[in-house]
Design a protein around this motif. Structure first.
Motif, mmCIF file in Angstrom:
data_model
loop_
_atom_site.group_PDB
_atom_site.id
_atom_site.type_symbol
_atom_site.label_atom_id
_atom_site.label_comp_id
_atom_site.label_asym_id
_atom_site.label_seq_id
_atom_site.Cartn_x
_atom_site.Cartn_y
_atom_site.Cartn_z
ATOM 1 N N GLU A 149 0.812 -1.217 0.000
ATOM 2 C CA GLU A 149 0.000 0.000 0.000
ATOM 3 C C GLU A 149 0.846 1.267 0.000
ATOM 4 O OE1 GLU A 149 -3.991 -1.505 2.407
ATOM 5 O OE2 GLU A 149 -2.329 -0.617 3.518
ATOM 6 N N ARG A 150 2.023 1.183 0.631
ATOM 7 C CA ARG A 150 2.871 2.373 0.769
ATOM 8 C C ARG A 150 4.293 2.055 0.312
ATOM 9 N NH1 ARG A 150 1.800 4.439 6.835
ATOM 10 N NH2 ARG A 150 3.232 6.067 6.097
ATOM 11 N N PRO A 151 4.460 1.793 -0.988
ATOM 12 C CA PRO A 151 5.785 1.409 -1.484
ATOM 13 C C PRO A 151 6.741 2.592 -1.529
ATOM 14 C CG PRO A 151 4.279 1.666 -3.310
ATOM 15 C CD PRO A 151 3.459 1.849 -2.066
ATOM 16 N N SER A 152 8.025 2.275 -1.536
ATOM 17 C CA SER A 152 9.039 3.323 -1.637
ATOM 18 C C SER A 152 9.216 3.734 -3.095
ATOM 19 C CB SER A 152 10.376 2.825 -1.080
ATOM 20 O OG SER A 152 10.864 1.749 -1.872
ATOM 21 N N GLY A 153 9.777 4.910 -3.286
ATOM 22 C CA GLY A 153 10.101 5.367 -4.632
ATOM 23 C C GLY A 153 8.878 5.546 -5.513
ATOM 24 N N ASP A 154 9.046 5.148 -6.771
ATOM 25 C CA ASP A 154 7.985 5.341 -7.765
ATOM 26 C C ASP A 154 7.153 4.087 -7.997
ATOM 27 O OD1 ASP A 154 8.879 7.957 -8.176
ATOM 28 O OD2 ASP A 154 10.344 7.309 -9.682
ATOM 29 N N ALA A 155 7.306 3.088 -7.140
ATOM 30 C CA ALA A 155 6.547 1.847 -7.320
ATOM 31 C C ALA A 155 5.050 2.118 -7.207
ATOM 32 C CB ALA A 155 6.973 0.817 -6.279
ATOM 33 N N LEU A 156 4.283 1.400 -8.005
ATOM 34 C CA LEU A 156 2.834 1.580 -8.017
ATOM 35 C C LEU A 156 2.219 0.899 -6.796
ATOM 36 C CD1 LEU A 156 0.387 2.605 -9.717
ATOM 37 C CD2 LEU A 156 0.269 0.283 -10.674
ATOM 38 N N PRO A 157 1.475 1.635 -5.975
ATOM 39 C CA PRO A 157 0.860 1.002 -4.803
ATOM 40 C C PRO A 157 -0.264 0.047 -5.200
ATOM 41 C CG PRO A 157 0.127 3.277 -5.012
ATOM 42 C CD PRO A 157 1.190 3.081 -6.051
ATOM 43 N N LEU A 158 -0.401 -1.023 -4.443
ATOM 44 C CA LEU A 158 -1.523 -1.943 -4.587
ATOM 45 C C LEU A 158 -2.386 -1.763 -3.344
ATOM 46 C CD1 LEU A 158 0.213 -5.194 -5.939
ATOM 47 C CD2 LEU A 158 -0.711 -3.255 -7.216
ATOM 48 N N ALA A 159 -3.476 -1.033 -3.486
ATOM 49 C CA ALA A 159 -4.283 -0.679 -2.328
ATOM 50 C C ALA A 159 -5.758 -0.622 -2.723
ATOM 51 C CB ALA A 159 -3.821 0.672 -1.775
ATOM 52 N N PRO A 160 -6.627 -0.900 -1.745
ATOM 53 C CA PRO A 160 -6.292 -1.332 -0.387
ATOM 54 C C PRO A 160 -6.072 -2.843 -0.319
ATOM 55 C CG PRO A 160 -8.660 -1.138 -0.600
ATOM 56 C CD PRO A 160 -8.088 -0.710 -1.924
ATOM 57 N N VAL A 161 -5.296 -3.261 0.662
ATOM 58 C CA VAL A 161 -5.160 -4.693 0.947
ATOM 59 C C VAL A 161 -6.256 -5.035 1.950
ATOM 60 C CG1 VAL A 161 -3.698 -6.499 1.897
ATOM 61 C CG2 VAL A 161 -2.689 -4.712 0.465
ATOM 62 N N SER A 162 -7.281 -5.693 1.454
ATOM 63 C CA SER A 162 -8.483 -5.909 2.264
ATOM 64 C C SER A 162 -8.535 -7.265 2.957
ATOM 65 C CB SER A 162 -9.731 -5.755 1.384
ATOM 66 O OG SER A 162 -9.706 -6.688 0.312
ATOM 67 N N ARG A 163 -7.706 -8.222 2.508
ATOM 68 C CA ARG A 163 -7.742 -9.552 3.129
ATOM 69 C C ARG A 163 -6.323 -10.078 3.318
ATOM 70 N NH1 ARG A 163 -13.114 -11.612 2.426
ATOM 71 N NH2 ARG A 163 -12.522 -13.327 3.801
ATOM 72 N N LEU A 164 -6.110 -10.706 4.456
ATOM 73 C CA LEU A 164 -4.857 -11.389 4.766
ATOM 74 C C LEU A 164 -5.199 -12.814 5.167
ATOM 75 C CD1 LEU A 164 -3.191 -8.709 7.112
ATOM 76 C CD2 LEU A 164 -2.873 -8.941 4.645
ATOM 77 N N GLY A 165 -4.346 -13.764 4.786
ATOM 78 C CA GLY A 165 -4.661 -15.128 5.190
ATOM 79 C C GLY A 165 -3.582 -16.129 4.837
ATOM 80 N N LEU A 166 -3.742 -17.314 5.379
ATOM 81 C CA LEU A 166 -2.882 -18.455 5.079
ATOM 82 C C LEU A 166 -3.693 -19.465 4.280
ATOM 83 C CD1 LEU A 166 -1.346 -19.027 8.639
ATOM 84 C CD2 LEU A 166 -0.347 -17.705 6.763
ATOM 85 N N ILE A 167 -3.052 -20.079 3.292
ATOM 86 C CA ILE A 167 -3.673 -21.185 2.568
ATOM 87 C C ILE A 167 -2.909 -22.444 2.961
ATOM 88 C CG2 ILE A 167 -4.337 -22.118 0.335
ATOM 89 C CD1 ILE A 167 -4.205 -19.312 -0.806
ATOM 90 N N CYS A 168 -3.522 -23.252 3.798
ATOM 91 C CA CYS A 168 -2.863 -24.443 4.332
ATOM 92 C C CYS A 168 -3.270 -25.680 3.531
ATOM 93 C CB CYS A 168 -3.229 -24.642 5.801
ATOM 94 S SG CYS A 168 -2.696 -23.289 6.880
ATOM 95 N N PHE A 169 -2.290 -26.554 3.312
ATOM 96 C CA PHE A 169 -2.524 -27.798 2.582
ATOM 97 C C PHE A 169 -2.120 -28.977 3.471
ATOM 98 C CE2 PHE A 169 -1.813 -24.548 -0.640
ATOM 99 C CZ PHE A 169 -2.881 -24.755 -1.500
ATOM 100 N N PRO A 170 -2.993 -29.408 4.368
ATOM 101 C CA PRO A 170 -2.656 -30.554 5.226
ATOM 102 C C PRO A 170 -2.754 -31.860 4.437
ATOM 103 C CG PRO A 170 -4.877 -29.789 5.687
ATOM 104 C CD PRO A 170 -4.307 -28.829 4.690
ATOM 105 N N PRO A 171 -1.717 -32.697 4.447
ATOM 106 C CA PRO A 171 -1.801 -33.986 3.743
ATOM 107 C C PRO A 171 -2.876 -34.871 4.380
ATOM 108 C CG PRO A 171 0.470 -33.423 4.299
ATOM 109 C CD PRO A 171 -0.402 -32.483 5.058
ATOM 110 N N ASP A 172 -3.809 -35.354 3.567
ATOM 111 C CA ASP A 172 -4.887 -36.205 4.077
ATOM 112 C C ASP A 172 -4.539 -37.687 3.961
ATOM 113 O OD1 ASP A 172 -6.451 -33.997 4.703
ATOM 114 O OD2 ASP A 172 -7.328 -33.912 2.700
#
Length: 269
Positions: A149-172
């Motif tokens: 959301e708040r990159p340094s320099g001239d990088a293009l921001p990707l905002a807003p970041v509305s979701r955070l999460g883990l994608i877990c793959f438990p071996p069955d």
């Protein structure tokens, strides 16, 4: 002469900007205050060897899911596409209770590009979703979110970041796949193609939501920065194997260094 990593870190501290790796805010921070302090003050402990099998599984998961719909992970996620991660670096972020600012730099695992809900940051894990995982890895994900959301320099921001999460793959379980004919090598004496048996682990994608709380996170980072900028090393964790090994070998290393200097002095004379 090119400055060492320790010299660069000390120069950053002198300028009032602490450059943090988001991944260091997880296990390293929690395992031992002394090792965390040393990581940013000139004597980082060696990185633990990462088994290649987990790297191979991580790459396979990304290769499979990149380009898929976010709905393939969890139906309740906003519509969008799963994209590969990217290297990120944030601008200098002010922290509460300290004059130091922090800059996050690292590489995100995966980015969720939602059609109408901004972006998401997630991490692939080949494991069952354990208790406390969202809090531990949430620090890393939130640091990446701020950097996007708040990159340094001239990088293009990707905002807003509305979701955070883990994608877990438990071996069955494990299954056998249909056999596949394989032609023998040119020098092989085999007269007919061999049948190669193939197996696969069966798993499912489990989404673990990570709550975003910027205020609590920046307070946590401020305390981590206060630890890093201490003039003296904090007490090590009682069960830290690296600190125990360092204390045990320090006298031997000092003696070896003294013997080497004495030998050089004798040769010079």
């Amino acid at each position: 002469v090119r400055p060492t990593a320790a010299q660069r870190r000390q120069a950053d501290i002198a300028e009032g900007i602490i450059k943090l790796s988001p991944s260091s805010l997880t296990f390293l921070h929690d395992e031992c205050p002394a090792c965390f302090w040393h990581h940013y003050n000139g004597r980082p402990r060696p990185a633990t060897a990462f088994p290649k099998v987990f790297g191979a599984l991580d790459n396979a998961q990304k290769d499979f899911f990149v380009g898929h719909s976010t709905k393939d992970i969890k139906k309740s996620l906003p519509a969008g596409v799963i994209e590969r991660g990217k290297r990120v670096r944030s601008e200098a972020i002010a922290l509460p209770g300290t004059s130091y600012r922090v800059q996050f730099a690292g590489e995100t695992d995966t980015i969720l590009n939602f059609s109408r809900a901004g972006y998401g940051v997630c991490d692939f894990k080949t494991s069952s979703p354990g208790e406390g995982a969202s809090e531990l890895y949430g620090r890393q994900l939130l640091a990446y979110a701020i950097a996007l959301e708040r990159p340094s320099g001239d990088a293009l921001p990707l905002a807003p970041v509305s979701r955070l999460g883990l994608i877990c793959f438990p071996p069955d379980d494990m299954i056998e796949l249909p056999t596949r004919a394989v032609k023998p090598a040119a020098k092989s004496r085999a007269a007919t193609p061999a049948a190669l048996k193939r197996y696969a682990y069966r798993t499912s994608a489990v989404w673990v939501e990570v709550e975003r709380n910027d205020e609590a996170f920046l307070n946590f980072v401020a305390n981590a920065v206060k630890l890093i900028t201490r003039p003296t090393m904090p007490r090590s964790a009682p069960n830290c194997g690296w600190c125990r090994w360092s204390r045990m070998t320090a006298p031997l290393l000092e003696q070896t260094s003294s013997d080497a200097l004495a030998h050089l002095s004798t040769d010079a004379a």
